[in-house]
Design an enzyme around this catalytic site. Structure first.
Site, PDB file in Angstrom:
ATOM      1  N   LEU A   1       0.869  -1.173   0.000  1.00  0.00           N
ATOM      2  CA  LEU A   1       0.000   0.000   0.000  1.00  0.00           C
ATOM      3  C   LEU A   1       0.905   1.221   0.000  1.00  0.00           C
ATOM      4  O   LEU A   1       1.953   1.219   0.650  1.00  0.00           O
ATOM      5  CB  LEU A   1      -0.894   0.039   1.243  1.00  0.00           C
ATOM      6  CG  LEU A   1      -2.014  -1.005   1.358  1.00  0.00           C
ATOM      7  CD1 LEU A   1      -2.772  -0.809   2.669  1.00  0.00           C
ATOM      8  CD2 LEU A   1      -2.973  -0.926   0.177  1.00  0.00           C
ATOM      9  N   ASP A   2       0.487   2.275  -0.707  1.00  0.00           N
ATOM     10  CA  ASP A   2       1.239   3.523  -0.659  1.00  0.00           C
ATOM     11  C   ASP A   2       1.369   3.987   0.788  1.00  0.00           C
ATOM     12  O   ASP A   2       0.496   3.711   1.620  1.00  0.00           O
ATOM     13  CB  ASP A   2       0.523   4.623  -1.454  1.00  0.00           C
ATOM     14  CG  ASP A   2       0.520   4.350  -2.947  1.00  0.00           C
ATOM     15  OD1 ASP A   2       1.346   3.535  -3.406  1.00  0.00           O
ATOM     16  OD2 ASP A   2      -0.317   4.949  -3.652  1.00  0.00           O
ATOM     17  N   ARG A   3       2.428   4.717   1.066  1.00  0.00           N
ATOM     18  CA  ARG A   3       2.670   5.206   2.422  1.00  0.00           C
ATOM     19  C   ARG A   3       1.457   5.917   3.008  1.00  0.00           C
ATOM     20  O   ARG A   3       1.096   5.710   4.171  1.00  0.00           O
ATOM     21  CB  ARG A   3       3.868   6.155   2.404  1.00  0.00           C
ATOM     22  CG  ARG A   3       4.172   6.757   3.764  1.00  0.00           C
ATOM     23  CD  ARG A   3       5.394   7.631   3.717  1.00  0.00           C
ATOM     24  NE  ARG A   3       5.809   7.983   5.078  1.00  0.00           N
ATOM     25  CZ  ARG A   3       7.046   8.271   5.425  1.00  0.00           C
ATOM     26  NH1 ARG A   3       8.006   8.242   4.533  1.00  0.00           N
ATOM     27  NH2 ARG A   3       7.348   8.578   6.668  1.00  0.00           N
TER      28      ARG A   3
ATOM     29  N   ASN B   1      -0.202   3.311  -7.922  1.00  0.00           N
ATOM     30  CA  ASN B   1      -0.952   4.581  -7.907  1.00  0.00           C
ATOM     31  C   ASN B   1      -2.189   4.568  -8.814  1.00  0.00           C
ATOM     32  O   ASN B   1      -2.682   5.620  -9.226  1.00  0.00           O
ATOM     33  CB  ASN B   1      -0.061   5.759  -8.325  1.00  0.00           C
ATOM     34  CG  ASN B   1       1.056   6.047  -7.333  1.00  0.00           C
ATOM     35  OD1 ASN B   1       1.957   6.826  -7.620  1.00  0.00           O
ATOM     36  ND2 ASN B   1       1.054   5.417  -6.171  1.00  0.00           N
TER      37      ASN B   1
END
Length: 289
Positions: free
Chosen positions: A123-125, A221
């Protein structure tokens, strides 16, 4: 002495008559239970006939607090967490210390110094929500080799700018990465990685829309690019066109992850709450208008 195959917790409940379920789980968590001389903390550890189970009076394991994550489920093959926004999934060039991966590695090594954690997806930060790691190389390989088939549901909630007009829709494009590491949709067919995102409106206000988003593909993204593509960037996502400062975090949360267990084949499903900040942002707008 174990006489028949069963899980450790069930055995302990039968063997320790004067202790309740929570008390026995506490014994496990503190490292006071050993199987064949080795400390075991997993309540669903599989016992075999002939195994020797012992209880120690002294605490052996004092598990450190986990920062920015909570464990939803764990067994000998996988570990499922709820990650908070702001925590890296794995190390980057900028940060090598506080990551979900590093914390979970330390966590499983309290049980056995040789234990490891394996990355399955990320997962993105700044995205919160459900995330899974493997606890064995076999489980990792099985999951990665059959990810599209193994994952049955992968649903996000996204708070986006503006009032989305279509009740539901599908966004399809070919994603590429620029030299500045920014993803974008190529104007040319078959130029990049195919990305397909489905969405439906959950709630709207005059300034924001709360969407349920389901991924057909899982590209880097992907949701953030696709929301920008339809003119409704994710709230607080400056990288992909957001102008709003309604929240101090990215308006994206991985709410549901459902998959077939890589070893047992059992269907598993984990669902988390919609972050309160998302609902508060919608409510604040309604109250002010």
């Amino acid at each position: 002495m174990v006489k028949e195959p069963q899980e450790l917790l069930a055995f302990l409940l039968q063997a320790i008559k004067h202790q309740g379920r929570n008390a026995i789980k506490s014994l496990l968590g503190r490292g006071q239970i050993s199987v064949n001389g080795r400390v075991v903390t997993l309540y669903n550890h599989a016992l075999k006939p002939g195994d020797s189970v012992s209880v120690s009076r002294e605490k052996i394991v004092e598990k450190p607090p986990l920062m920015g994550l909570s464990i939803l489920y764990e067994d000998e093959h996988i570990i499922v967490i709820n990650k908070e926004a702001g925590l890296l999934s794995i190390a980057s060039a900028q940060e090598t210390d506080l990551t979900a991966y590093r914390q979970l590695t330390a966590y499983v090594r309290l049980e056995n110094p040789e234990n490891r954690i394996f990355v399955v997806h990320r997962l993105d930060r700044d995205t919160s929500g459900v995330m899974m790691f493997a606890r064995s190389e076999e489980a990792q390989q099985l999951l990665q080799n059959s990810w599209q088939d193994a994952v049955k549901e992968r649903t996000y909630v996204a708070l986006v700018e503006g009032k989305v007009r279509k009740t539901e829709g599908t966004i399809k494009s070919w994603l590429k990465e620029s030299k500045t590491l920014r993803m974008y949709s190529s104007p040319y067919p078959n130029d990049g990685q195919l990305a397909v995102t489905h969405y439906r409106i959950m709630q709207t206000s005059s300034e924001f829309s709360l969407l349920e988003v389901e991924l057909e593909t899982g590209r880097k993204n992907q949701i953030r690019v696709h929301m920008q593509d339809i003119g409704h960037p994710v709230v607080s996502d400056k990288k992909y066109g957001s102008k709003s400062k309604a929240m101090g975090r990215l308006g994206l949360h991985a709410r549901v992850l459902s998959f077939d267990h890589p070893i047992t084949g059992i269907r598993m499903r984990f669902e988390t709450e919609i972050p309160k900040q998302f609902l508060n942002a919608l409510r604040d707008v309604r109250q002010s208008t």
